[in-house]
Each structure stands twice: as C-alpha cells, then as structure tokens.
Motif scaffolding. Structure first.
Motif, short mmCIF file in Angstrom:
data_model
loop_
_atom_site.label_atom_id
_atom_site.label_comp_id
_atom_site.label_asym_id
_atom_site.label_seq_id
_atom_site.Cartn_x
_atom_site.Cartn_y
_atom_site.Cartn_z
N PHE A 42 53.66 26.36 47.02
CA PHE A 42 52.80 27.26 46.26
C PHE A 42 53.56 28.51 45.82
CE2 PHE A 42 49.56 24.72 48.43
CZ PHE A 42 48.62 24.53 47.42
N SER A 43 54.89 28.43 45.78
CA SER A 43 55.68 29.55 45.27
C SER A 43 55.56 29.60 43.74
CB SER A 43 57.15 29.39 45.66
OG SER A 43 57.72 28.27 44.97
N LEU A 93 44.96 23.33 38.21
CA LEU A 93 44.19 23.60 39.42
C LEU A 93 45.10 23.64 40.65
CD1 LEU A 93 41.32 21.03 38.75
CD2 LEU A 93 41.19 23.50 38.40
N LEU A 94 44.96 24.67 41.47
CA LEU A 94 45.61 24.69 42.78
C LEU A 94 45.00 23.57 43.62
CD1 LEU A 94 45.27 28.53 43.34
CD2 LEU A 94 47.38 27.33 42.76
N GLU A 100 47.17 32.16 51.64
CA GLU A 100 47.93 33.37 51.30
C GLU A 100 48.82 33.14 50.09
OE1 GLU A 100 50.99 36.64 53.28
OE2 GLU A 100 50.14 35.05 54.50
N GLN A 101 49.59 32.05 50.11
CA GLN A 101 50.45 31.76 48.96
C GLN A 101 49.64 31.37 47.73
OE1 GLN A 101 53.61 28.88 50.13
NE2 GLN A 101 54.96 30.40 49.22
N ALA A 102 48.60 30.57 47.94
CA ALA A 102 47.79 30.13 46.80
C ALA A 102 47.17 31.31 46.07
CB ALA A 102 46.70 29.16 47.27
N SER A 103 46.72 32.32 46.83
CA SER A 103 46.04 33.46 46.23
C SER A 103 46.99 34.53 45.72
CB SER A 103 45.07 34.09 47.23
OG SER A 103 45.76 34.56 48.37
N GLY A 113 42.34 27.27 37.86
CA GLY A 113 41.37 27.22 38.94
C GLY A 113 41.95 26.57 40.18
N ALA A 114 41.08 25.93 40.95
CA ALA A 114 41.48 25.27 42.19
C ALA A 114 40.59 24.07 42.42
CB ALA A 114 41.38 26.23 43.37
#
Length: 341
Positions: A121-122, A146-147, A155-158, A178-179
C-alpha cells in the motif's frame, strides 16, 4: 424491473455507474477453474445483454480475471465501458503464502499462475499496481480504482495509498477512487478519514446480513460516498440454502442456514424466487448505486439477469420485517406499477 443500463452519478465526479455490473472473481477461477473460452463467453454474453460495468482485481486468479477481461473487451470502444480494478496487492514470483486466501488448506483460487499476491500500500506500490493492471486489461485508463481488502493495513491505506489514488484522480488518470472489502469497520474509517467517491461492500448489505447499516452506510450518507454492493447471494446461500451450501465462502452454520431457509419460506409464500429478492433488495437504498453479479457460466448469467425483471410485492418485504428477518429501517424496493415498463 431493473434496467442494467440505467446509470447513477458517482458524487460530483461526472462518472455515471450502471445499476448492474459484472464482478469477475469467479471468472478468475474462484473456488473452481473455468477455461479462458468459458470466461470470455460469460463476459461477451453480459456485454450483449447490456452490462457495461466490469469490476476486476489483480487478486482474482492472480491476474487471470484481468487478462480474461482484456480478451473479451477487445474491439469494444473504451468509452462504452466502465471498468474498475483494485490496488494494494502486487503479483510477484515467490510471494509468501497468504493464509487469508485459504480454507482448510485449500486455496480459494484454483489453477492460477505462479506469481502470487504481495501486499503493498505504498505510493510506489499503488502506482505500479495500476500500471501492471493497465497492461493486463489492455486499456489506457480505469474509471474506478479501489483499495483492496486493507483490513490489516489501515494506516498505509489511509495515508500513502490514499495519497497515490487522490493524486491519480487529481491528474485525471482515474475518475473515481474508493475501497473494496467484505468487512465494515475499516471501511467505515476509510470513508470517514478519506475523500472517497465510492466503496464496494461485499456481503454486508444483503437479505441475510444488513450489518452495513450499523455504521458504514450512515457514514457514506454523511460523506456522500456511493456504494456498490457485491456478494448479494452471500456466496450461494441466498440461492439454495441446503446443507453444504456456503456463507462467506465457507460452509454455512446451522444458525445462518436456518435464517436463510426462513427467508426462502416467505419468498415462496409470495411466489418469488429468493434470489430475485436478494438481487433487488440492495438497490432500494439511496446510497447504493450498483449491484455486481458474479456468474461463472452462461446459465448463471442468464439466471441472474432474469431475476432483475421479477416483480416483488411490497407484502413480501413487510413479512420479512414482521418475522425479524429484515431491519425495520432497511429501504425496500417499490413494487412494479402496471404499465410502467
């Protein structure tokens, strides 16, 4: 009757999403393998029947689903389609085993390529994922990114992942971000903390499980985030709730099986296939813009599309509420008016 070609605008993006889309997890050998030819036939039939929204992901068949979408849409003008894929996993040789993708020692995806999913998710990982998916799908852009399943990676996703997606949106390289998940707690936090246009919620806003209404859907209303609903059959139990059927992709418990059978009994009382009620129910919520179908064969696709035209009396929803099988605050579809077709 639900028109698959009817569209709803996603926030202020200008993107209009069809009310019915085609999910491609099953076409990526989820639970059992299918051939390239059969997968292409399902996508071609869906397109021929008016489906214009396709959702895919690198995880689905470790790239197979995206590649099969590419083969099926070749020659179709890109502007005629809405295509979404997901980010957060890169496909790499020698990837460590991800136990979340196994049940009783068996992988969910069968006969897949050797390159497996690796979490990333970097910022660079997100951009690399998009580039690799563009090559696999054979398009110059995606409409939605989408994530994917950031349950353990909030934490990384946000932060880093969201930053990459928001920059891609600002640069016009994608229209909506989005996700997509099948759990609600992290998804609710992402909607709260990030400027998301749309989410994909799988299995948590169905006839059997309306837990998405607890916190997530109200948050989406407050944040004007659109909702795509997947997993409307809860992996099969809302089609045929018999012993051995699955709920959330594993064998259903006796309690869940009993609840599904009670729903089926009420539907039968009104001469309505339970599967029709399952498909049509989520679309009544004002925040839900689209429902994804996930057939793995032409027969399943034809069955799914046929469910869209089933007229469901309001008394069916009232009976479900009276039996405690449907939340009293859950919006329900209006019955078809004579002559309105």
């Amino acid at each position: 009757m639900i028109d698959p070609q009817a569209t709803v605008q996603i926030g202020d993006t200008g993107l209009r999403l069809p009310r019915i889309g085609l999910g491609t997890a099953s076409l990526g050998n989820f639970l059992s393998p299918i051939s390239d030819e059969d997968a292409a036939a399902v996508i071609a039939r869906a397109l021929g029947r008016g489906i214009r929204y396709l959702d895919t992901a690198p995880l689905y068949g470790h790239g197979l689903a995206e590649q099969r979408v590419r083969a099926a849409i070749a020659g179709i003008p890109r502007d005629e389609l809405v295509i979404s894929t997901k980010v957060g996993r890169l496909l790499r040789e020698g990837a460590p085993r991800d136990d979340s993708q196994y049940f009783n020692g068996e992988p969910f995806y069968k006969d897949v390529p050797s390159a497996g999913p690796v979490w990333d998710f970097s910022e660079n990982g997100i951009r690399q994922s998009v580039e690799e998916s563009l090559r696999r799908v054979g398009v110059d852009r995606f409409d939605i990114l989408l994530l994917h399943d950031p349950d353990e990676h909030f934490e990384q996703a946000s932060t880093t992942a969201y930053k990459a997606l928001s920059e891609l949106r600002a640069d016009g390289e994608v229209r909506a971000i989005g996700a997509g998940m099948n759990s609600t707690s992290v998804l609710t936090k992402l909607v709260r903390d990030c400027d998301l246009d749309v989410i994909l919620l799988a299995g948590r806003y169905t006839l059997l499980d309306q837990s998405g209404m607890d916190e997530l859907l109200p948050m989406c209303v407050r944040r004007t985030t659109s909702v795509v609903v997947g997993g409307v059959f809860n992996s099969g139990i809302l089609i045929d709730p018999e012993p051995g059927t699955t709920f959330d992709y594993v064998p259903a418990s006796a309690e869940v099986l009993d609840r599904a059978r009670r729903i089926r009994g009420i539907c039968a009382r009104h001469d309505v296939p339970m599967a029709a009620a399952a498909v049509q129910f989520p679309l009544a919520h004002p925040q839900v813009c689209s429902v994804l179908l996930g057939p793995r064969s032409l027969d399943e696709l034809d069955m799914d599309l046929g469910l869209l035209s089933v007229d469901i009396p309001s008394a069916l929803w009232a009976d479900l509420r009276a039996e405690g099988l449907l939340r009293p605050d859950a919006p329900c579809p209006e019955p078809q008016l004579p002559g309105s077709r």
